[in-house]
Design a protein around this motif. Structure first.
Motif, PDB file in Angstrom:
ATOM      1  N   LEU A  56       1.010  -1.354  -0.135  1.00 21.79           N
ATOM      2  CA  LEU A  56      -0.026  -0.021   0.101  1.00 21.79           C
ATOM      3  C   LEU A  56       1.040   1.248   0.058  1.00 21.79           C
ATOM      4  CD1 LEU A  56      -2.659   1.695   0.083  1.00 21.79           C
ATOM      5  CD2 LEU A  56      -2.729   0.999   2.419  1.00 21.79           C
ATOM      6  N   ILE A  57       1.839   1.216   0.697  1.00 29.34           N
ATOM      7  CA  ILE A  57       2.807   2.421   1.003  1.00 29.34           C
ATOM      8  C   ILE A  57       3.504   2.582  -0.647  1.00 29.34           C
ATOM      9  CG2 ILE A  57       5.101   3.247   1.922  1.00 29.34           C
ATOM     10  CD1 ILE A  57       4.142   1.989   4.564  1.00 29.34           C
ATOM     11  N   THR A  58       4.033   1.565  -1.223  1.00 27.79           N
ATOM     12  CA  THR A  58       4.561   1.483  -2.550  1.00 27.79           C
ATOM     13  C   THR A  58       3.601   1.963  -3.398  1.00 27.79           C
ATOM     14  OG1 THR A  58       5.894  -0.262  -1.770  1.00 27.79           O
ATOM     15  CG2 THR A  58       5.940   0.425  -4.138  1.00 27.79           C
ATOM     16  N   ALA A  59       2.464   1.740  -3.180  1.00 29.55           N
ATOM     17  CA  ALA A  59       1.386   2.120  -4.226  1.00 29.55           C
ATOM     18  C   ALA A  59       1.202   3.809  -4.348  1.00 29.55           C
ATOM     19  CB  ALA A  59      -0.049   1.767  -4.074  1.00 29.55           C
ATOM     20  N   LEU A  60       1.830   4.447  -3.486  1.00 26.42           N
ATOM     21  CA  LEU A  60       1.487   5.721  -3.240  1.00 26.42           C
ATOM     22  C   LEU A  60       2.420   6.672  -4.350  1.00 26.42           C
ATOM     23  CD1 LEU A  60       1.444   6.972   0.241  1.00 26.42           C
ATOM     24  CD2 LEU A  60      -0.230   7.035  -1.321  1.00 26.42           C
ATOM     25  N   LYS A 110       0.285  -8.622  -3.835  1.00 34.41           N
ATOM     26  CA  LYS A 110       1.506  -8.083  -4.154  1.00 34.41           C
ATOM     27  C   LYS A 110       1.855  -7.202  -5.358  1.00 34.41           C
ATOM     28  CE  LYS A 110       3.661 -11.877  -1.329  1.00 34.41           C
ATOM     29  NZ  LYS A 110       4.667 -13.049  -1.177  1.00 34.41           N
ATOM     30  N   ASN A 111       0.779  -6.577  -5.629  1.00 30.33           N
ATOM     31  CA  ASN A 111       0.928  -5.671  -6.795  1.00 30.33           C
ATOM     32  C   ASN A 111       0.799  -4.057  -6.302  1.00 30.33           C
ATOM     33  OD1 ASN A 111       0.914  -4.358  -9.336  1.00 30.33           O
ATOM     34  ND2 ASN A 111       0.147  -6.136 -10.329  1.00 30.33           N
ATOM     35  N   PRO A 112       1.563  -3.477  -6.259  1.00 30.60           N
ATOM     36  CA  PRO A 112       1.236  -1.899  -5.713  1.00 30.60           C
ATOM     37  C   PRO A 112       0.547  -1.259  -6.972  1.00 30.60           C
ATOM     38  CG  PRO A 112       3.545  -2.698  -4.994  1.00 30.60           C
ATOM     39  CD  PRO A 112       2.989  -3.390  -5.592  1.00 30.60           C
ATOM     40  N   LYS A 113       0.889  -1.441  -8.124  1.00 27.05           N
ATOM     41  CA  LYS A 113       0.614  -0.701  -9.080  1.00 27.05           C
ATOM     42  C   LYS A 113      -0.851  -1.065  -9.422  1.00 27.05           C
ATOM     43  CE  LYS A 113       1.686   0.367 -13.966  1.00 27.05           C
ATOM     44  NZ  LYS A 113       2.662   0.406 -15.154  1.00 27.05           N
ATOM     45  N   SER A 114      -1.321  -2.239  -9.228  1.00 32.31           N
ATOM     46  CA  SER A 114      -2.691  -2.539  -9.160  1.00 32.31           C
ATOM     47  C   SER A 114      -3.596  -1.915  -8.213  1.00 32.31           C
ATOM     48  CB  SER A 114      -2.732  -4.159  -8.886  1.00 32.31           C
ATOM     49  OG  SER A 114      -4.383  -4.447  -8.904  1.00 32.31           O
ATOM     50  N   VAL A 115      -2.932  -1.929  -6.932  1.00 29.62           N
ATOM     51  CA  VAL A 115      -3.631  -1.090  -5.849  1.00 29.62           C
ATOM     52  C   VAL A 115      -3.722   0.140  -6.375  1.00 29.62           C
ATOM     53  CG1 VAL A 115      -3.318  -0.237  -3.453  1.00 29.62           C
ATOM     54  CG2 VAL A 115      -2.601  -2.616  -4.283  1.00 29.62           C
ATOM     55  N   ALA A 116      -3.036   1.035  -6.828  1.00 29.66           N
ATOM     56  CA  ALA A 116      -2.882   2.499  -7.285  1.00 29.66           C
ATOM     57  C   ALA A 116      -3.978   2.677  -8.401  1.00 29.66           C
ATOM     58  CB  ALA A 116      -1.460   2.772  -7.748  1.00 29.66           C
ATOM     59  N   GLU A 117      -4.154   1.764  -9.217  1.00 31.09           N
ATOM     60  CA  GLU A 117      -5.229   1.691 -10.109  1.00 31.09           C
ATOM     61  C   GLU A 117      -6.568   1.773  -9.742  1.00 31.09           C
ATOM     62  OE1 GLU A 117      -4.218  -1.466 -12.927  1.00 31.09           O
ATOM     63  OE2 GLU A 117      -2.511  -0.794 -13.807  1.00 31.09           O
ATOM     64  N   GLN A 118      -6.843   1.004  -8.760  1.00 29.07           N
ATOM     65  CA  GLN A 118      -8.218   1.078  -8.207  1.00 29.07           C
ATOM     66  C   GLN A 118      -8.455   2.324  -7.508  1.00 29.07           C
ATOM     67  OE1 GLN A 118     -10.259  -1.729  -8.975  1.00 29.07           O
ATOM     68  NE2 GLN A 118      -8.318  -2.450  -9.983  1.00 29.07           N
ATOM     69  N   PHE A 140     -10.877   3.250   1.920  1.00 27.74           N
ATOM     70  CA  PHE A 140     -10.159   2.478   2.485  1.00 27.74           C
ATOM     71  C   PHE A 140      -9.538   1.386   1.888  1.00 27.74           C
ATOM     72  CE2 PHE A 140      -9.972  -1.598   4.727  1.00 27.74           C
ATOM     73  CZ  PHE A 140      -9.565  -1.297   5.885  1.00 27.74           C
ATOM     74  N   VAL A 141      -7.993   1.168   2.140  1.00 27.67           N
ATOM     75  CA  VAL A 141      -7.230  -0.147   1.350  1.00 27.67           C
ATOM     76  C   VAL A 141      -6.638  -0.680   2.487  1.00 27.67           C
ATOM     77  CG1 VAL A 141      -5.730  -0.508  -0.467  1.00 27.67           C
ATOM     78  CG2 VAL A 141      -7.108   1.715  -0.591  1.00 27.67           C
ATOM     79  N   ARG A 142      -6.580  -2.182   2.025  1.00 23.83           N
ATOM     80  CA  ARG A 142      -5.836  -3.132   2.727  1.00 23.83           C
ATOM     81  C   ARG A 142      -5.759  -4.371   1.631  1.00 23.83           C
ATOM     82  NH1 ARG A 142      -7.164  -4.841   8.958  1.00 23.83           N
ATOM     83  NH2 ARG A 142      -7.457  -7.201   8.099  1.00 23.83           N
TER      84      ARG A 142
END
Length: 308
Positions: free
Chosen positions: A153-157, A259-267, A212-214
């Motif tokens: 999540l931190i990396t997604a920033l 385990k995919n920060p880029k996918s987290v960021a896309e959402q 909210f993200v986890r």
């Protein structure tokens, strides 16, 4: 009546025997109708020993474990026959998610297995969402342990605009390494570690956040997700473990890859994009309605009463 056993760091390892001995003593004073073990660990072992000694006393097992099967096997390799017996000798198993119910069957449960989730005190999470005063705020509430995917999540920033910041509520053994990660990638000013927050204050923080993200690596159920949904927050998670029971992509929330920060960021980008506001509002409302209809403590109590 609650009786606390042990006062040292070794107490949890001695708990199966100390709890069994105390239960046996109390059973002689006033016979138990049933025993009820929380999770297939020390509590489950204590109940198993009691069941062997008093086979006519019914034994209920509740499964709430959030760890992966691999992690559990690594911790129980030296006692696998005993570990499996915790499931196999139960008279009834209540699991908080479909994921854990399947685990019980996998480990040889021969008794009825019913899914009754944990509940949410929905009255606490009805605060009106307040707009962020400056920028957008992502929030996560969790123990800071590897399984909760906070590093991702931190990396997604790094894939999100600089006006997007992160609030991390919780403590845990990963806190130091997470703080180091935030500094290493230059996000120390965008990640705010708020530490242990009293449960009564969490609704206030949720009301001020935007998403909210986890991105969990494993999850038994995930009450933090349900609380965020009850508070009317767009919610992002992985399709892992018990999360799949309530978080459906495009229906009640948003799914990111493990385990995919880029996918987290896309959402997160989709949710924060004003062009998607109507769709986001619709999905968020559906998520909240799901919690209100299926995850209240009154409903949980009704189902547990049937089992007991």
């Amino acid at each position: 009546m609650v009786r606390r056993l042990g006062h040292s760091k070794f107490s949890k390892y001695l708990f199966p025997l100390s709890a069994y001995r105390l239960a046996k003593k109390l059973h002689k004073r006033e016979p138990y109708d049933e025993t009820w073990a929380m999770m297939a660990n020390q509590g489950g072992l204590a109940a198993l020993f009691f069941k062997w000694k008093f086979p006519k006393v019914k034994y209920i097992l509740t499964l709430q474990e959030g760890d992966s099967i691999l992690d559990i096997w690594l911790r129980t390799w030296f006692m696998r026959p005993l570990y499996k017996a915790i499931y196999r000798r139960a008279d009834y198993i209540q699991a908080i998610s479909t994921f854990l119910a399947k685990r019980a069957i996998k480990f040889g449960a021969k008794c009825p297995v019913t899914v009754v989730p944990n509940g949410v005190n929905v009255e606490k999470f009805t605060a009106k969402i307040e707009p962020s005063r400056s920028g957008k705020i992502i929030i996560t509430t969790s123990r800071l342990v590897k399984k909760n995917g906070i590093a991702d999540l931190i990396t997604a920033l790094t894939y999100l605009p600089t006006e997007v910041s992160l609030w991390v509520l919780g403590i845990g053994k990963e806190e130091h390494s997470l703080r180091q990660l935030a500094c290493k990638i230059g996000l120390e000013n965008r990640v705010k570690f708020l530490g242990q927050v009293d449960g009564s204050q969490i609704p206030e923080y949720l009301a001020k956040a935007d998403v909210f993200v986890r991105p969990s690596l494993s999850e038994g159920l995930g009450n933090s997700f349900l609380e965020a949904m009850a508070a009317g927050l767009p919610t992002v998670g992985t399709a892992i473990g018990g999360i799949s029971d309530f978080l459906k992509a495009g229906e009640t929330g948003w799914i990111c890859e493990v385990k995919n920060p880029k996918s987290v960021a896309e959402q997160i980008k989709f949710i924060l994009n004003p062009a998607n506001s109507e769709q986001v509002k619709k999905i968020t409302n559906q998520g909240r309605n799901l919690v209100l209809s299926k995850y209240t403590w009154d409903q949980v109590a009704t189902e547990m009463r049937k089992i007991l």
